[in-house]
Design an enzyme around this catalytic site. Structure first.
Site, short mmCIF file in Angstrom:
data_model
loop_
_atom_site.label_atom_id
_atom_site.label_comp_id
_atom_site.label_asym_id
_atom_site.label_seq_id
_atom_site.Cartn_x
_atom_site.Cartn_y
_atom_site.Cartn_z
N SER A 151 0.91 -1.24 0.11
CA SER A 151 -0.16 0.03 -0.02
C SER A 151 0.85 1.27 -0.02
O SER A 151 0.39 2.30 -0.58
CB SER A 151 -1.00 0.15 1.19
OG SER A 151 -0.32 -0.22 2.47
N HIS A 207 -5.16 -3.87 -2.97
CA HIS A 207 -4.73 -2.92 -3.68
C HIS A 207 -4.64 -3.47 -5.18
O HIS A 207 -4.36 -2.78 -6.00
CB HIS A 207 -3.51 -2.16 -3.48
CG HIS A 207 -3.71 -1.20 -2.24
ND1 HIS A 207 -4.24 -0.07 -2.27
CD2 HIS A 207 -3.20 -1.45 -0.89
CE1 HIS A 207 -4.21 0.47 -1.20
NE2 HIS A 207 -3.73 -0.55 -0.17
N LYS A 258 -11.65 -0.19 -2.19
CA LYS A 258 -10.62 0.62 -3.17
C LYS A 258 -11.12 0.45 -4.45
O LYS A 258 -12.02 1.14 -4.94
CB LYS A 258 -9.49 -0.40 -2.86
CG LYS A 258 -8.70 0.28 -1.47
CD LYS A 258 -7.84 -0.29 -0.83
CE LYS A 258 -7.70 0.48 0.52
NZ LYS A 258 -7.06 -0.39 1.61
C1 LIG Z 1 -6.93 -0.22 3.20
C2 LIG Z 1 -6.09 -1.78 3.30
C3 LIG Z 1 -6.92 -2.63 4.47
C4 LIG Z 1 -8.23 -2.30 5.34
O1 LIG Z 1 -9.25 -2.12 4.53
P1 LIG Z 1 -10.42 -1.41 4.94
O2 LIG Z 1 -11.73 -1.98 4.03
O3 LIG Z 1 -10.25 0.25 4.56
O4 LIG Z 1 -10.41 -1.41 6.28
C5 LIG Z 1 -6.12 -3.65 4.74
N1 LIG Z 1 -5.11 -3.97 4.27
C6 LIG Z 1 -4.49 -3.25 3.32
C7 LIG Z 1 -3.05 -3.72 2.51
C8 LIG Z 1 -5.02 -2.03 2.73
O5 LIG Z 1 -4.58 -1.08 2.09
#
Ligand SMILES: *Cc1c(COP(=O)(O)O)cnc(C)c1O
Length: 383
Positions: free
Chosen positions: A178, A206, A237
């Site tokens: 991320s 991602h 995302k």
């Molecule tokens: C954004 C993210 C999460 C958390 O997901 P949410 O639905 O925003 O709580 C978990 N792992 C990674 C690698 C992320 O980038």
């Protein structure tokens, strides 16, 4: 009493104070903050699905039919047929027997990892793992050990030394990281997992919707879905919605329904969210041009920033430009914001000390024209 004021003052002096910045309007990749409009380079709405008519329409229909609340947890009366449709679609997309929906990625990671692993076990995590993975490992009570980022040599060293001291061992990585936008070496990690008789958990937050022929993720692109025990990802995302999934064996999903506290003890998300997620999965299948164009533009952006002398990392739509010092990263961000780009500095402890950076999160809204102008504007900043 804890010296909270002292803590805040110290954070501010180091250029590390976190403050909230309310957005009054968001549409098609643009946001308004403090009455000024910006092009948003900090969102994870990678494919622009949050504005897609199909997602909006299906969410509206669900709100008309079910109202605004989830109303109860899944094990009470909050379990909708929509959840099951979504789980079937995800299992199909990820080529696994079964899937389970979670209310967020954070809840998925802390819950799954801590339910499956415990005292007497060991969890090996990539050093750059997301906070939710680290928190899951801590909560599990298992021994947690971090290996150097994407360094399978280091991981093997640890496995050789430690594997036999533990009953169950889990290897965890993100597929696209991320903060660095780079790819995990899935093939080598799987070889190690098999050689040392471990299980493997991959967070595709991602990568879901972006990589792979069907947009399933990096595991699909590298043809590894069947060899990874736990494939997790989010709807928040690229899928333009909210919540998360785990794709795994039927037995593991049933086990989690019975043990996973973040699944059991949380109210179901409202129906429009679940319906929107379902529509998101359909759009991923029907509109591959979105991910193809996004990755093409990301390649263009990286190449041209490098040509202008920037230190650019990543192999995905997440593009970090390493600045180094905290205050310099802040100054670059301030200058870009003055020019109408919403770009934020990422500083320690989110990234290692001395590696403060600007993180450009590219989305489908960023046309070639926008990117070309940004590259010029960015190169012309003198700090
Ligand atoms: C954004 C993210 C999460 C958390 O997901 P949410 O639905 O925003 O709580 C978990 N792992 C990674 C690698 C992320 O980038």
């Amino acid at each position: 009493m804890a010296d909270r004021e002292g803590f805040l003052k110290k954070r501010a002096a180091e250029g590390l104070l976190r403050v909230l910045k309310p957005v009054s309007w968001r549409n098609n990749g643009r946001i308004r903050v403090n009455n000024k409009e910006y092009i948003d380079f900090s969102s994870n709405d990678y494919l622009g699905l949050s504005n897609h008519p199909k997602l909006i329409e299906q969410a509206k229909q669900a709100v008309d039919k079910f109202g605004t609340a989830g109303a109860a947890s899944r094990l009470m009366s909050g379990d909708l047929e929509l959840h099951h449709q979504l789980e079937e679609r995800i299992a199909g997309l990820k080529n696994r027997e079964a899937a389970l929906f979670f209310n967020s990625g954070y809840q998925a990671n802390i819950g799954i990892i801590s339910s499956l692993y415990g005292k007497g076990d060991c969890i090996f995590l990539d050093r750059l793992s997301h906070a939710s993975i680290i928190d899951g490992a801590i909560l599990s009570g298992a021994r947690a050990a971090r290996f150097a980022h994407n360094d399978t040599g280091h991981l093997e060293l640890l496995l050789k030394k430690e594997r036999n001291k533990f009953k169950n061992v889990l290897i965890v990585t993100e597929s696209i990281f991320s903060m660095d936008g780079d790819k995990a070496p899935l093939r080598q990690l799987i070889q190690l997992k098999e050689k040392y008789n471990c299980e493997m958990f991959v967070d595709e937050a991602h990568a879901t919707g972006i990589f792979g022929g069907n947009g399933s993720g990096l595991a699909e692109e590298e043809d590894k879905e069947g060899r990874i025990d736990f494939l997790m990802g989010t709807f928040s995302k690229a899928l333009g919605g909210f919540g998360a999934y785990l794709a795994a064996s039927r037995k593991d999903v049933e086990y989690l329904i019975n043990t996973c506290r973040s699944f059991i003890y949380s109210t179901s998300l409202p129906a429009p969210v679940i319906a929107g997620n379902l529509a998101g999965i359909e759009v991923i299948k029907d509109e591959p041009f979105r991910r193809e164009r996004l990755l093409g533009e990301a390649e263009y952006f990286r190449r041209n920033l490098k040509n202008r002398g920037f230190q650019v990392n990543g192999e995905s739509q997440i593009i970090p430009v390493i600045i180094g010092e905290n205050f310099n990263a802040q100054r670059f961000a301030d200058e870009l914001q003055k020019k109408g780009y919403w770009v934020l500095p990422i500083r320690p402890p989110t990234v290692p000390s001395g590696q403060a950076r600007l993180r450009f999160s590219l989305t489908f809204y960023h046309t070639r024209e926008i990117l070309a102008k940004l590259i010029d504007d960015f190169s012309n900043i003198r700090i």
